[in-house]
Motif scaffolding. Structure first.
Motif, PDB file in Angstrom:
ATOM      1  N   PRO A 297      63.437  64.923  -3.982  1.00  0.00           N
ATOM      2  CA  PRO A 297      64.710  64.004  -4.171  1.00  0.00           C
ATOM      3  C   PRO A 297      65.412  64.755  -5.721  1.00  0.00           C
ATOM      4  O   PRO A 297      64.364  65.060  -6.480  1.00  0.00           O
ATOM      5  N   GLN A 298      66.400  64.458  -5.861  1.00  0.00           N
ATOM      6  CA  GLN A 298      67.042  64.769  -7.218  1.00  0.00           C
ATOM      7  C   GLN A 298      66.413  63.637  -8.342  1.00  0.00           C
ATOM      8  O   GLN A 298      66.116  64.499  -9.601  1.00  0.00           O
ATOM      9  N   GLU A 299      66.105  62.391  -7.968  1.00  0.00           N
ATOM     10  CA  GLU A 299      65.423  61.656  -8.813  1.00  0.00           C
ATOM     11  C   GLU A 299      63.848  61.693  -8.600  1.00  0.00           C
ATOM     12  O   GLU A 299      63.369  61.504  -7.521  1.00  0.00           O
ATOM     13  N   ASN A 300      63.350  62.037  -9.776  1.00  0.00           N
ATOM     14  CA  ASN A 300      61.801  61.832  -9.427  1.00  0.00           C
ATOM     15  C   ASN A 300      61.019  60.818  -8.960  1.00  0.00           C
ATOM     16  O   ASN A 300      61.429  59.752  -9.197  1.00  0.00           O
ATOM     17  N   LEU A 301      60.149  61.211  -7.963  1.00  0.00           N
ATOM     18  CA  LEU A 301      59.533  60.042  -7.425  1.00  0.00           C
ATOM     19  C   LEU A 301      57.905  60.045  -8.050  1.00  0.00           C
ATOM     20  O   LEU A 301      56.853  59.984  -7.407  1.00  0.00           O
ATOM     21  N   LEU A 302      58.088  59.841  -9.335  1.00  0.00           N
ATOM     22  CA  LEU A 302      56.930  59.763  -9.821  1.00  0.00           C
ATOM     23  C   LEU A 302      56.563  58.364 -10.587  1.00  0.00           C
ATOM     24  O   LEU A 302      57.611  57.631 -11.062  1.00  0.00           O
ATOM     25  N   TYR A 303      55.222  57.972 -10.579  1.00  0.00           N
ATOM     26  CA  TYR A 303      55.031  56.887 -11.666  1.00  0.00           C
ATOM     27  C   TYR A 303      54.330  57.246 -12.896  1.00  0.00           C
ATOM     28  O   TYR A 303      53.452  58.116 -13.261  1.00  0.00           O
ATOM     29  N   LYS A 304      55.372  57.012 -13.976  1.00  0.00           N
ATOM     30  CA  LYS A 304      55.177  57.514 -15.347  1.00  0.00           C
ATOM     31  C   LYS A 304      53.946  57.264 -16.002  1.00  0.00           C
ATOM     32  O   LYS A 304      53.578  57.990 -16.709  1.00  0.00           O
ATOM     33  N   THR A 305      53.426  56.270 -15.602  1.00  0.00           N
ATOM     34  CA  THR A 305      51.932  55.824 -16.416  1.00  0.00           C
ATOM     35  C   THR A 305      50.831  56.387 -15.784  1.00  0.00           C
ATOM     36  O   THR A 305      49.625  56.407 -16.460  1.00  0.00           O
ATOM     37  N   LEU A 306      51.031  56.859 -14.582  1.00  0.00           N
ATOM     38  CA  LEU A 306      49.861  57.457 -13.836  1.00  0.00           C
ATOM     39  C   LEU A 306      49.810  58.916 -14.304  1.00  0.00           C
ATOM     40  O   LEU A 306      50.952  59.652 -14.476  1.00  0.00           O
ATOM     41  N   SER A 307      48.421  59.565 -13.965  1.00  0.00           N
ATOM     42  CA  SER A 307      48.563  60.985 -14.468  1.00  0.00           C
ATOM     43  C   SER A 307      48.919  61.782 -13.054  1.00  0.00           C
ATOM     44  O   SER A 307      49.464  61.202 -12.156  1.00  0.00           O
ATOM     45  N   CYS A 308      49.172  63.206 -13.253  1.00  0.00           N
ATOM     46  CA  CYS A 308      49.586  64.004 -12.609  1.00  0.00           C
ATOM     47  C   CYS A 308      48.634  63.994 -11.357  1.00  0.00           C
ATOM     48  O   CYS A 308      49.132  63.696  -9.927  1.00  0.00           O
ATOM     49  N   GLU A 309      47.386  63.949 -11.623  1.00  0.00           N
ATOM     50  CA  GLU A 309      46.330  63.997 -10.476  1.00  0.00           C
ATOM     51  C   GLU A 309      46.537  62.587  -9.650  1.00  0.00           C
ATOM     52  O   GLU A 309      46.641  62.530  -8.572  1.00  0.00           O
ATOM     53  N   GLU A 310      46.725  61.542 -10.340  1.00  0.00           N
ATOM     54  CA  GLU A 310      46.705  60.361  -9.509  1.00  0.00           C
ATOM     55  C   GLU A 310      47.922  60.112  -8.879  1.00  0.00           C
ATOM     56  O   GLU A 310      47.734  59.461  -7.696  1.00  0.00           O
ATOM     57  N   ASN A 311      49.122  60.526  -9.225  1.00  0.00           N
ATOM     58  CA  ASN A 311      50.346  60.563  -8.532  1.00  0.00           C
ATOM     59  C   ASN A 311      50.225  61.331  -7.278  1.00  0.00           C
ATOM     60  O   ASN A 311      50.649  60.923  -6.205  1.00  0.00           O
ATOM     61  N   LEU A 312      49.605  62.644  -7.273  1.00  0.00           N
ATOM     62  CA  LEU A 312      49.489  63.464  -6.175  1.00  0.00           C
ATOM     63  C   LEU A 312      48.546  62.667  -5.039  1.00  0.00           C
ATOM     64  O   LEU A 312      48.495  62.649  -3.973  1.00  0.00           O
ATOM     65  N   ASN A 313      47.358  62.203  -5.700  1.00  0.00           N
ATOM     66  CA  ASN A 313      46.471  61.564  -4.753  1.00  0.00           C
ATOM     67  C   ASN A 313      46.935  60.250  -4.311  1.00  0.00           C
ATOM     68  O   ASN A 313      46.844  60.021  -2.950  1.00  0.00           O
ATOM     69  N   PHE A 314      47.790  59.769  -4.891  1.00  0.00           N
ATOM     70  CA  PHE A 314      48.475  58.280  -4.189  1.00  0.00           C
ATOM     71  C   PHE A 314      49.185  58.648  -2.941  1.00  0.00           C
ATOM     72  O   PHE A 314      49.230  58.284  -2.077  1.00  0.00           O
ATOM     73  N   TYR A 315      50.171  59.948  -3.045  1.00  0.00           N
ATOM     74  CA  TYR A 315      51.156  60.339  -2.129  1.00  0.00           C
ATOM     75  C   TYR A 315      50.094  61.002  -1.114  1.00  0.00           C
ATOM     76  O   TYR A 315      50.657  60.713   0.181  1.00  0.00           O
ATOM     77  N   ALA A 316      49.076  61.754  -1.202  1.00  0.00           N
ATOM     78  CA  ALA A 316      48.019  62.231  -0.214  1.00  0.00           C
ATOM     79  C   ALA A 316      47.722  61.118   0.658  1.00  0.00           C
ATOM     80  O   ALA A 316      47.595  61.247   1.862  1.00  0.00           O
TER      81      ALA A 316
END
Length: 212
Positions: A77-96
């Motif tokens: 989406p236009q607004e990022n669905l990211l958790y700012k305090t988590l790392s890139c790896e942790e964000n992807l792992n969460f959604y996976a």
């Protein structure tokens, strides 16, 4: 890959989609253009089974839209669905995990997706330390982590500088090279011209013009 036939949706008696018909082939980048209020967001929400249409038919990979087709779709989406305090790896792992990938699948897909968006060297970096362009690329990686067949990119380069925009464009071209179908919404005509095989102009809930 995506077939929409005479889709209808109204809010409080106001028609937002009026017999919307749209067909996107496998591996195609299709640009959906239209001013605010034209019906783009409503269309995306119906495709994702987040909103029920009042009428018409919609199928993804020849399957009627349902809970089962959600796994076929990735959305940035236009607004990022990211958790700012988590790392890139942790964000992807969460959604996976949300998509039901097991530990081995998650490990593999997190690495593959970080490589795809050129962020493998920032795997351990908190999102809040990334530039706007990097965050947008990670947002697209989230949409790819479960290996969808259709990816919806909603205004993916809005607010980015020209260098970051070019990086996103290259990423989108690579999706096509992998055989992934892309539905791209944009207000930027040069973006549509450079990336899309076809575009459709959405106005008043209908495709009023369509072509290369």
């Amino acid at each position: 890959m995506l077939n929409i036939n005479k889709l209808q949706k109204s809010y409080g008696g106001r028609a937002v989609l009026q017999d919307l018909t749209l067909n996107i082939g496998a591996g195609e980048i299709y640009g959906l253009l239209g001013q605010n209020g034209a019906g783009k967001t409503t269309t995306i929400n119906i495709i994702c089974n987040l909103l029920k249409a009042d009428g018409g038919e919609i199928a993804i990979n020849q399957q009627p839209v349902s809970e089962a087709t959600k796994k076929l779709i990735g959305v940035a989406p236009q607004e990022n669905l990211l958790y700012k305090t988590l790392s890139c790896e942790e964000n992807l792992n969460f959604y996976a995990q949300i998509y039901g990938l097991n530990t081995l699948q998650r490990r593999q897909q997190v690495k593959i997706c970080l490589e795809a968006v050129n962020l493998l060297d920032r795997a351990k970096s908190p999102v809040e330390t990334l530039s706007g362009g990097m965050q947008r690329r990670l947002n697209i990686a989230v949409a790819l982590v479960h290996q969808p067949k259709l990816v919806i990119l909603d205004e993916p380069t809005t607010g980015l500088d020209i260098e970051a925009r070019y990086e996103i464009w290259e990423l989108i071209r690579n999706l096509k090279n992998q055989g992934i179908t892309v539905l791209l919404t944009t207000h930027l005509l040069d973006e549509a011209e450079r990336l899309c095989q076809r575009i459709g102009i959405l106005k008043g809930g209908q495709i009023i013009e369509e072509g290369s």
